[in-house]
Scaffold this motif. Structure first.
Motif, mmCIF file in Angstrom:
data_model
loop_
_atom_site.group_PDB
_atom_site.id
_atom_site.type_symbol
_atom_site.label_atom_id
_atom_site.label_comp_id
_atom_site.label_asym_id
_atom_site.label_seq_id
_atom_site.Cartn_x
_atom_site.Cartn_y
_atom_site.Cartn_z
ATOM 1 N N ASN A 27 0.812 -1.218 0.000
ATOM 2 C CA ASN A 27 0.000 0.000 0.000
ATOM 3 C C ASN A 27 0.844 1.266 0.000
ATOM 4 N N LEU A 31 -0.378 5.069 0.940
ATOM 5 C CA LEU A 31 0.182 5.588 2.190
ATOM 6 C C LEU A 31 0.865 6.930 1.969
ATOM 7 N N GLY A 269 -8.149 1.320 -1.809
ATOM 8 C CA GLY A 269 -7.410 0.423 -0.923
ATOM 9 C C GLY A 269 -6.792 -0.769 -1.615
ATOM 10 N N LEU A 285 -7.339 2.011 4.791
ATOM 11 C CA LEU A 285 -6.594 3.169 4.291
ATOM 12 C C LEU A 285 -7.451 3.982 3.320
#
Length: 332
Positions: A27, A31, A269, A285
């Motif tokens: 990710n 992020l 995500g 996320l």
């Protein structure tokens, strides 16, 4: 010999560190985007990083988190659920109406509201599994049915519910943490356990990866499809009741566009619209990115119409990146 066996024994901290590394690796893009978004908003708006605003963001994203958890399972099996926003409205108005109009005990009203939305999800699942009608059409029909039922039940007017015990379900706190955030955290753990630690989770991934291959291995595809859509309906129904409690009213208009935010969070995500790929950590996320984006746009007084355009562009970009990733994997 004992020392050698002890040395080979897996270390919990090493395992946790490896899982964190894999999560960050998978990710990394989102992020970086999330951190950049937070840093940018904290510079532009001093109110962004205040405790009050952080709790407000968590409270606001709790509804989308619940919907996105159910949507993750649906999209992993290569489906879609466009009805979740309408189910939120239906469940909230049913629970609110039973309390305000019929003076039904709160536990029964809450159960009935959740049951109404769960049955809507189960109907979606049965139709997708047995009728051969595409999930897009089935859930689009349920979008209208559930929304229409909410309007018919309320006469098109909000139902005001001034009951402290009911309102506490959505507006209460556990210490400094809003109760809706606690609910979402618990559902996050449950959904992660289903996907990562159960036979059902393996079947969900198998169906999304290759439905025909899953059929030949003996997986009961129809049962899994019915479960997934029922679970999505339940998550929307629960969210609808909590939202009605938080707003002190059951509103037939609530939930418009909620499916858009849920799909955006899931795709952001890393869950593939092609099916078979997706993790709950990525969905979380995605939910946070959408929540922070909404909050930041509000803090900056961006017109709500522009917010819709921005979220639409975000979904389009996320799906495009997913398609490019799939093509690259296929080429290799």
């Amino acid at each position: 010999m004992m020392k050698a066996e002890t040395a080979r024994r897996p270390n919990l901290f090493d395992k946790a560190g490896l899982e964190i590394f894999e999560f960050v690796k998978e990710n990394l893009g989102i992020l970086i985007g999330f951190i950049a978004l937070c840093v940018g908003l904290s510079i532009i708006s001093p109110a962004f990083l205040t405790e009050e605003n952080i709790l407000n963001i968590l409270r606001q994203v709790s509804t989308n988190a619940n919907l996105a958890l159910g949507m993750t399972l649906v999209i992993i099996i290569c489906g879609i659920d466009l009805s979740v926003g309408s189910v939120v409205a239906l469940s909230g108005t049913v629970a609110g109406g039973l309390i305000a109009f019929s003076h039904v005990p709160i536990p029964i009203a809450v159960f009935t509201g959740i049951l109404a939305g769960t049955l809507a999800g189960a109907f979606n699942g049965v139709m997708v599994a047995y009728s051969g009608i595409p999930a897009f059409i089935v859930t689009l029909a349920m979008l209208n049915i559930a929304r229409g039922a909410a309007y018919v039940y309320t006469g098109g007017q909000p139902i005001r519910v001034m009951n402290e015990a009911f309102n506490a379900i959505g507006a209460g706190y556990l210490g400094p943490v809003p109760l809706p955030v606690i609910y979402s955290f618990l559902f996050l753990l449950i959904t992660a356990a289903i996907l990562n630690s159960s036979k059902l989770g393996r079947h969900i991934y198998a169906i999304g990866g290759n439905k025909e291959a899953a059929r030949f291995t003996g997986i009961k595809i129809k049962r899994v499809e019915i479960f997934v859509y029922t679970f999505s309906g339940f998550m929307a129904a629960f969210s609808g009741v909590v939202l009605a409690a938080r707003m002190f009213s059951g509103q037939p208009t609530v939930g418009n566009g909620f499916e858009l935010d849920a799909i955006a969070a899931v795709v952001l995500g890393g869950t593939s619209m092609m099916g078979g790929v997706g993790k709950i950590g990525g969905t979380l996320l995605g939910v946070l990115v959408i929540g922070v984006l909404n909050n930041g746009l509000n803090l900056l007084n961006i017109n709500s119409f522009w917010q819709l355009i921005i979220k639409g562009v975000v979904i389009l970009a996320a799906v495009y990146v997913d398609m490019m990733k799939k093509r690259k994997e296929a080429a290799n």
